[in-house]
Write a protein that holds these residues in place. Structure first.
Motif, mmCIF file in Angstrom:
data_model
loop_
_atom_site.group_PDB
_atom_site.id
_atom_site.type_symbol
_atom_site.label_atom_id
_atom_site.label_comp_id
_atom_site.label_asym_id
_atom_site.label_seq_id
_atom_site.Cartn_x
_atom_site.Cartn_y
_atom_site.Cartn_z
ATOM 1 N N THR A 80 -3.073 5.015 13.363
ATOM 2 C CA THR A 80 -3.756 4.228 12.329
ATOM 3 C C THR A 80 -4.902 5.049 11.747
ATOM 4 O O THR A 80 -5.425 5.970 12.386
ATOM 5 N N ASP A 81 -5.301 4.682 10.549
ATOM 6 C CA ASP A 81 -6.404 5.380 9.897
ATOM 7 C C ASP A 81 -7.707 5.164 10.666
ATOM 8 O O ASP A 81 -8.528 6.065 10.753
ATOM 9 N N ARG A 82 -7.888 3.984 11.224
ATOM 10 C CA ARG A 82 -9.110 3.690 11.985
ATOM 11 C C ARG A 82 -9.246 4.623 13.196
ATOM 12 O O ARG A 82 -10.321 5.162 13.459
ATOM 13 N N VAL A 83 -8.165 4.812 13.918
ATOM 14 C CA VAL A 83 -8.179 5.730 15.063
ATOM 15 C C VAL A 83 -8.385 7.163 14.570
ATOM 16 O O VAL A 83 -9.150 7.927 15.155
ATOM 17 N N HIS A 84 -7.721 7.513 13.471
ATOM 18 C CA HIS A 84 -7.880 8.859 12.903
ATOM 19 C C HIS A 84 -9.338 9.139 12.562
ATOM 20 O O HIS A 84 -9.871 10.209 12.869
ATOM 21 N N GLN A 85 -10.002 8.188 11.939
ATOM 22 C CA GLN A 85 -11.416 8.362 11.589
ATOM 23 C C GLN A 85 -12.271 8.537 12.845
ATOM 24 O O GLN A 85 -13.178 9.370 12.885
ATOM 25 N N GLY A 86 -11.977 7.748 13.880
ATOM 26 C CA GLY A 86 -12.712 7.863 15.143
ATOM 27 C C GLY A 86 -12.496 9.209 15.811
ATOM 28 O O GLY A 86 -13.433 9.832 16.323
ATOM 29 N N MET A 87 -11.253 9.682 15.806
ATOM 30 C CA MET A 87 -10.943 10.991 16.398
ATOM 31 C C MET A 87 -11.615 12.106 15.599
ATOM 32 O O MET A 87 -12.141 13.059 16.181
#
Length: 153
Positions: free
Chosen positions: A8-15
């Motif tokens: 997901t984009d949310r996880v991508h941003q966090g990573m």
């Protein structure tokens, strides 16, 4: 080796944020040319784009800070099997740093064109550890060593 993929984009941003703040542990195994005398060491040299060859990176005073910690796992006469842990994450960081200290990676045709050995870079993404950016759960992944490294262990 290991590759991190975000669903997901949310996880991508966090990573992406954790990469920026150096909150992801990345450990690599490599086979380098030559016998590293010290059991452990750190290379703290800035890396930037090579002015002569845009495909290459190199040690440059005006480069971005780059820190690689290494530990000898085993010595094989003219080769050394090492573990490298990144404190920073620059393009080609391990390859550039090991070449800079006189121990280029085996099979690294870009940074050591005169020495070909196993048909590819002898570099393996061994462990990745981090806290999940959404749940906070501690996660650690390890990839088994590739068969073409088995010649050395």
């Amino acid at each position: 080796g290991l590759l991190v993929v975000c669903k997901t984009d949310r996880v991508h941003q966090g990573m992406a944020q954790m990469l920026k703040t150096h909150d992801i542990e990345r450990v690599y195994h490599a086979i380098v040319f030559g016998n590293i005398r010290e059991d452990t060491g750190t290379v703290d040299s800035p890396i930037g784009r090579d002015e002569q060859d845009r495909k290459k990176m190199g040690i440059r005073k005006d480069g971005r800070r780059a820190v690689t910690h290494y530990k000898v796992l085993e010595r094989f006469g003219e080769f050394t099997y090492i573990e490298a842990q990144l404190e920073t994450g620059r393009t080609h960081q391990i390859r550039v740093h090991m070449k800079a200290i006189g121990h280029p990676l085996l099979g690294d045709f870009l940074y050591n064109p005169d020495y070909r050995f196993i048909g590819r870079q002898a570099l393996h993404s061994y462990t990745v550890a981090f806290r999940h950016p959404i749940t906070g759960e501690a996660m650690e992944f390890t990839a088994p060593m590739p068969e073409d490294f088995s010649f050395f262990y």
